[in-house]
Scaffold this active site. Structure first.
Site: not given
Length: 308
Positions: A103, A285
């Site tokens: 991320d 994610h």
């Protein structure tokens, strides 16, 4: 299995709380988390990598957890963030490291070899691919793209606004963020919707670890990272190295919505060295927490290949 320990490391004008495992002197691997995470998000990787013979360092990055939270927005620009990583290497006496980011940690680690090219053995970017510098300040591009539609990165730009709204009910905010519902609309809109259940990759106790940390720190430090997109664009116009020459791996889940606005078609504009990508079918994610065994296998294979 090796038990990780924690210590405080003074680096680059801040103090970072670092989770550490493995023998000093072994090849160093640095793990950089994203938003809204902590070094704790690497809990499934740290002992495995240490057992495999690496000296593993996972900091709470500046603004997070037990690390310093400088007051100024510009204290969170890409020069500061990459310099923190260089300082960690200095603290353990390592010339180079394999740097792995997820991320927001991914752009930290893909910019690290541009600012500190002599300190990198290899790079792993997770969820966010290496991307070249944009043709214009990123917020300008996004405003043209989304028009009047909500885009969470633009919502995060105004100092104090998202900070306060996310803090109204921190537990609800965190629940919506980790299910990614929290990037679809502002908190005041989301509060009218049913609260999503915890995803199956995080237990109630693990979720509490995040709640306790963010209750203590709030969201301002992490949100200040987002408020530096345009500043980072300016700072990366000229970097000590123009491209990444170290071996680079990109790992993502095919169900990660972030891939929709971080295209991979220009990776070769920024990565000049060996490049490989691994897409994990059906993964979302939060890769290293959702699919720890698969991620560990991918990382160990990549690391082992560096010694061939």
């Amino acid at each position: 299995m090796l038990i990780p320990t924690e210590r405080l490391v003074d680096t680059n004008g801040v103090t970072l709380r670092v989770t550490e495992a493995g023998e000093p002197g072994n090849p160093v691997v640095v793990l950089a988390h994203g938003f809204p995470e902590l070094a704790y998000s690497w809990r499934h990787q740290i002992p495995v990598l240490a057992e495999a013979g690496y000296h593993v360092l996972a900091p709470d990055q500046r603004g997070y957890g037990g690390s310093s939270r400088p007051p100024a927005i510009e204290d969170y620009d890409i020069v500061a963030l990459t310099s923190d990583i260089a300082g960690l290497l200095d603290a353990v006496g390592a010339e180079t490291a394999v740097v792995i980011g997820h991320d927001w940690g991914s752009p930290v680690m893909t910019n690290f070899p541009l600012f500190h090219p002599d300190r990198v053995r290899a790079v792993v970017a997770m969820s966010v691919p290496p991307v070249p510098r944009a043709p214009a300040p990123p917020t300008q591009i996004w405003r043209k793209m989304v028009g009047d539609n909500f885009f969470y990165i633009l919502y995060f730009q105004e100092p104090g606004v998202a900070d306060a709204e996310l803090a109204v009910d921190l537990r609800e905010s965190m629940r919506r963020l980790i299910t990614l519902e929290g990037i679809s609309a502002p908190p005041d809109v989301l509060r009218s919707r049913p609260l999503p259940p915890l995803p199956d990759w995080v237990t109630a106790d693990e979720f509490e670890h995040y709640i306790e940390a963010f209750t203590e720190t709030g969201f301002t430090g992490p949100l200040n990272w987002y408020r530096n997109f345009d500043r980072n664009w300016e700072l990366t116009e000229h970097t000590p190295a123009p491209t990444i020459t170290a071996p680079t791996l990109f790992v993502a889940g095919t169900a990660d919505p972030v891939l929709g606005f971080t295209p991979r078609d220009r990776v070769r504009d920024v990565v000049a060295g060996d490049y490989r990508e691994v897409l994990i079918e059906g993964a979302g994610h939060w890769l290293q927490q959702e699919r720890p065994e698969e991620i560990n296998a991918v990382l160990l294979e990549f690391l082992d290949g560096l010694t061939q």
